[in-house]
Design a protein around this motif. Structure first.
Motif, PDB file in Angstrom:
ATOM      1  N   GLU A 218       0.823  -1.205   0.000  1.00 35.58           N
ATOM      2  CA  GLU A 218       0.000   0.000   0.000  1.00 35.58           C
ATOM      3  C   GLU A 218       0.856   1.254   0.000  1.00 35.58           C
ATOM      4  OE1 GLU A 218      -2.427  -0.439   3.410  1.00 35.58           O
ATOM      5  OE2 GLU A 218      -3.635  -2.087   2.603  1.00 35.58           O
ATOM      6  N   HIS A 219       1.978   1.204   0.719  1.00 30.27           N
ATOM      7  CA  HIS A 219       2.870   2.361   0.760  1.00 30.27           C
ATOM      8  C   HIS A 219       3.547   2.586  -0.586  1.00 30.27           C
ATOM      9  CE1 HIS A 219       6.617   4.583   1.855  1.00 30.27           C
ATOM     10  NE2 HIS A 219       5.751   5.261   2.598  1.00 30.27           N
TER      11      HIS A 219
ATOM     12  N   TYR B  13       2.465   1.510  -3.703  1.00 31.34           N
ATOM     13  CA  TYR B  13       1.582   1.773  -4.842  1.00 31.34           C
ATOM     14  C   TYR B  13       0.382   2.646  -4.470  1.00 31.34           C
ATOM     15  CZ  TYR B  13       4.397  -1.900  -6.925  1.00 31.34           C
ATOM     16  OH  TYR B  13       5.459  -2.654  -7.397  1.00 31.34           O
ATOM     17  N   THR B  14       0.406   3.220  -3.258  1.00 35.95           N
ATOM     18  CA  THR B  14      -0.640   4.151  -2.803  1.00 35.95           C
ATOM     19  C   THR B  14      -2.043   3.643  -3.123  1.00 35.95           C
ATOM     20  OG1 THR B  14      -0.519   5.428  -4.862  1.00 35.95           O
ATOM     21  CG2 THR B  14       0.881   6.145  -3.014  1.00 35.95           C
ATOM     22  N   THR B  15      -2.325   2.458  -2.609  1.00 35.20           N
ATOM     23  CA  THR B  15      -3.635   1.851  -2.803  1.00 35.20           C
ATOM     24  C   THR B  15      -4.093   1.215  -1.501  1.00 35.20           C
ATOM     25  OG1 THR B  15      -4.897   0.193  -4.043  1.00 35.20           O
ATOM     26  CG2 THR B  15      -2.577  -0.294  -3.595  1.00 35.20           C
ATOM     27  N   THR B  16      -5.381   1.160  -1.316  1.00 31.79           N
ATOM     28  CA  THR B  16      -5.936   0.487  -0.139  1.00 31.79           C
ATOM     29  C   THR B  16      -6.846  -0.662  -0.541  1.00 31.79           C
ATOM     30  OG1 THR B  16      -7.792   2.054  -0.101  1.00 31.79           O
ATOM     31  CG2 THR B  16      -5.847   2.594   1.246  1.00 31.79           C
TER      32      THR B  16
ATOM     33  N   TYR C  16      11.521  -0.109  -4.858  1.00 34.92           N
ATOM     34  CA  TYR C  16      11.104  -0.009  -3.455  1.00 34.92           C
ATOM     35  C   TYR C  16      12.192  -0.542  -2.524  1.00 34.92           C
ATOM     36  CZ  TYR C  16       8.138  -0.094   0.672  1.00 34.92           C
ATOM     37  OH  TYR C  16       7.618   0.136   1.914  1.00 34.92           O
TER      38      TYR C  16
END
Length: 694
Positions: free
Chosen positions: A171-172, A174-177, A219
């Motif tokens: 999530e960190h 690819y900025t997705t939840t 990453y």
């Protein structure tokens, strides 16, 4: 790609070993993809059914080279499961024959993997960056750590106390939840999942593909999550703002359970400093409940999944609670207690049963005498006594010691003698200190002695205040030590005390307001009273360093009334014994023969026969008894006769009775007998004559 299920699980599968740069100036980073399966539920429910780990796989990759270094896989034979369910075998892909033929238990598995890392120079001791990474927190927090507390005889190596949660890292990055599991992560990265029969191996290989892609995208795995190693002490003020979604209530704890035991039950989850508050009963004893405050709402949700998990043979209930509940137990504002809790000590010890004139010097001498002296932090200045609002001692005190070893030595003095009293010692907590101090200063919990109660004449004790009926659901307790209180009776009865009705303990006092050594107790069933009498009659009670045998007889409510009110017949009263009158504890009105009491003054439930008239007469003064509204003063002052009462001692004499409230054990641990929550009916302190006992 070939399936790795053909690899024998009880051995180690190793790919060509990488050249580990043990002398390089740059610390090598290795990620260990860690996965387990249990004999029960999998996926998001794994660990919630308290089932054992049966397979553990560790796949190690070199972060710089982005390649696999080694693979370690082993089956772990379960101790409590004799066979797997068909659903479990189908879902996990486990070979049941190989599993139950394995001789490896959890301890062996941990030792083998540690040795595996040592042999390949992959162990953190070789100054390399070695960190576990899991699909989510469940393999470590909900499976390995809780099970290691119950089974393992060795401590978990330090690399099991920090890890990367792949969900959070993904999530960190690819900025997705929206990616909550490996399947959705693979779909996000457009990667085809691995076709693998074994559930655990499939997870590890899918994680490997995702990690490689994240490394390829630039990453860096830098900040692992830590798992709480030890519960830390901390202070809580009544003004603190506690997040509502971080507190649970645990119920059914063993009475000797400490805050450290509670923390072990929730091992793997992070608890706030001072976040375990053991609840006390109205008698000041632990009631088997605790409030626990976690660092995050996520950990609270994981804690709720441990509902009905076990401590020993006891299952523990876990429910949601609130921040206000936690503050009501753990919060405090007493400056003396706050100063004590800031002293430089590691373990708090509670002392109970101290002589009321005990001094700090007496406490220090108590701990330092004998072959194993224990030294209290700050000496006499470090002793914290608990007092009532009027300055009288409650018999409680707290001290602090430097280390766990000192605490162990100090607790060996449990029930040793100070003066003429034995002293009880318990491990305590910051929350318990605050709770005890707050209760001791609360006027609702302030108990005055008999001599402090002003006399106020009351009407005759109505029989409906007591129980009735022929059901033998009561017990009569005799030969009690005169100093004995209700809490000592409850301790003597042990597990049988849970069957006592709310406000069902009736202490018997004599004419001088002193304990007579007797009590009547109402139970919730005939079976409970029978079992109590069978198991506890003629057993010894240890009190003030002495032992005394206690008589316990099963009786009915009617029997109890007969004895307390002077009525006959009663199968507990020998026919050749003269019955005794009942007296008040203080100044009273003139004597009143029972035969001269007007019928209007007596309850309809009193067993009275109006068939025959009595020849006994008496003169009653105006102030001796409350006068019925239908009777004039002249009538009361004139001689009168009343109906004969079957079985009633003709000379039984009644005085106005004093009524007091007494605490009795709650019906369940969740009930607190505080003001406003007590049984609606009055509880009587029954008074008897001086001479003899029935």
């Amino acid at each position: 790609m070939t399936s790795s299920s053909s690899i024998l699980p009880s051995t180690t599968a190793v790919v060509p070993k990488a050249n580990v740069e043990t002398n390089s100036t740059k610390t090598k980073q290795y990620l260990c993809l860690f996965s387990v399966i249990t004999a029960g539920l999998l996926d998001d429910d794994m660990g919630s059914d308290e089932q054992e780990i049966i397979e553990m796989i560790c796949l190690i990759i070199d972060v710089d080279q982005r390649q696999r270094v080694a693979l370690h896989r082993q089956y772990i034979r379960p101790l409590l499961v004799e066979h797997l369910t068909d659903e479990s075998k189908q879902t996990s892909g486990i070979d049941e024959n190989l599993l139950f033929s394995s001789e490896t238990d959890l301890d062996d598995a941990l030792v083998k993997f540690d040795k595996f890392l040592q042999e390949r120079y992959l162990h953190p001791d070789f100054d390399i960056n070695f960190t576990l990474i899991c699909e989510n927190c469940l393999p470590l927090r909900q499976c390995l750590h809780p099970e290691s507390v119950k089974k393992s005889t060795i401590s978990l190596p330090k690399y099991y106390w920090s890890y990367f949660d792949m969900r959070h890292e993904f999530e960190h990055m690819y900025t997705t939840t929206e990616c909550h599991n490996l399947k959705t992560m693979l779909e996000k990265l457009s990667i085809a999942p691995v076709d693998e029969i074994d559930y655990c191996m499939q997870n590890v290989r899918n994680m490997e593909l995702i990690v490689y892609q994240m490394l390829k995208d630039g990453y860096r795995f830098e900040k692992p999550e830590s798992i709480m190693l030890h519960l830390q002490q901390g202070l809580c003020s009544l003004e603190d703002n506690i997040e509502e979604s971080t507190v649970v209530r645990a119920r059914g704890l063993p009475w000797q359970c400490t805050d450290q035991d509670v923390a072990k039950f929730f091992r793997g989850l992070d608890i706030e400093k001072g976040g375990v508050a053991l609840c006390l009963s109205s008698q000041g004893r632990r009631n088997g409940e605790a409030l626990i405050r976690f660092t995050t709402a996520e950990h609270r949700e994981l804690a709720l999944r441990r509902h009905k998990h076990h401590i020993g043979q006891r299952y523990i209930e876990v429910y949601k609670s609130t921040g206000r509940d936690f503050l009501n137990v753990a919060g405090g504002s007493n400056s003396e207690a706050q100063a004590f809790l800031q002293r430089d000590g590691q373990v708090i010890i509670r002392m109970r049963g101290l002589p009321f004139d005990a001094t700090a010097r007496d406490v220090i001498e108590f701990f330092t005498r004998g072959d194993i002296p224990t030294y209290v932090v700050d000496g006499e200045e470090g002793v914290l006594f608990v007092h009532y609002p009027d300055g009288r001692s409650t018999g409680d005190a707290f001290v602090m010691v430097k280390s766990e070893n000192d605490a162990t030595d100090a607790l060996l003095k449990h029930k040793e003698i100070m003066g003429t009293r034995y002293i009880e010692l318990f491990r305590s907590t910051t929350a318990e200190v605050q709770q005890v101090f707050r209760r001791s200063q609360d006027p609702k919990n302030f108990q005055t002695s008999l001599k402090d109660i002003p006399f106020a004449p009351l009407p005759i004790l109505p029989p409906e205040m007591l129980t009735g009926g022929n059901k033998k659901d009561c017990i009569r307790v005799r030969n009690l030590p005169v100093e004995c209180g209700i809490e000592q009776i409850l301790e003597f009865l042990g597990m049988h005390s849970q069957h006592i009705l709310a406000q069902g303990v009736h202490m018997v006092y004599n004419a001088h307001g002193q304990p007579s050594g007797e009590a009547f107790i109402q139970m919730d069933s005939e079976a409970a009273s029978f079992n109590t009498a069978m198991h506890k009659n003629n057993k010894y009670m240890f009190f003030n360093g002495k032992k005394k045998y206690i008589e316990i007889l099963q009786c009915s409510g009617e029997d109890m009334n007969h004895i307390l009110l002077g009525l006959v017949p009663s199968n507990l009263i020998p026919h050749n014994v003269q019955r005794q009158p009942m007296y008040s504890s203080h100044r009273a009105a003139p004597l009143v023969p029972i035969s001269s009491i007007p019928p209007q003054m007596l309850s309809q439930t009193m067993p009275i026969s109006l068939a025959a008239a009595s020849s006994q007469t008496a003169t009653i003064s105006n102030g001796s008894l409350p006068q019925p509204t239908t009777t004039s003063a002249s009538t009361v002052n004139s001689p009168m006769t009343t109906a004969a009462m079957n079985g009633l001692h003709p000379n039984a004499t009644y005085y106005p009775m004093q009524v007091f409230y007494y605490p009795t054990p709650p019906i369940s641990p969740s009930i607190y007998l505080q003001t406003g929550h007590m049984h609606p009916g009055p509880v009587t302190l029954v008074l008897r004559g001086d001479n003899g006992q029935y």
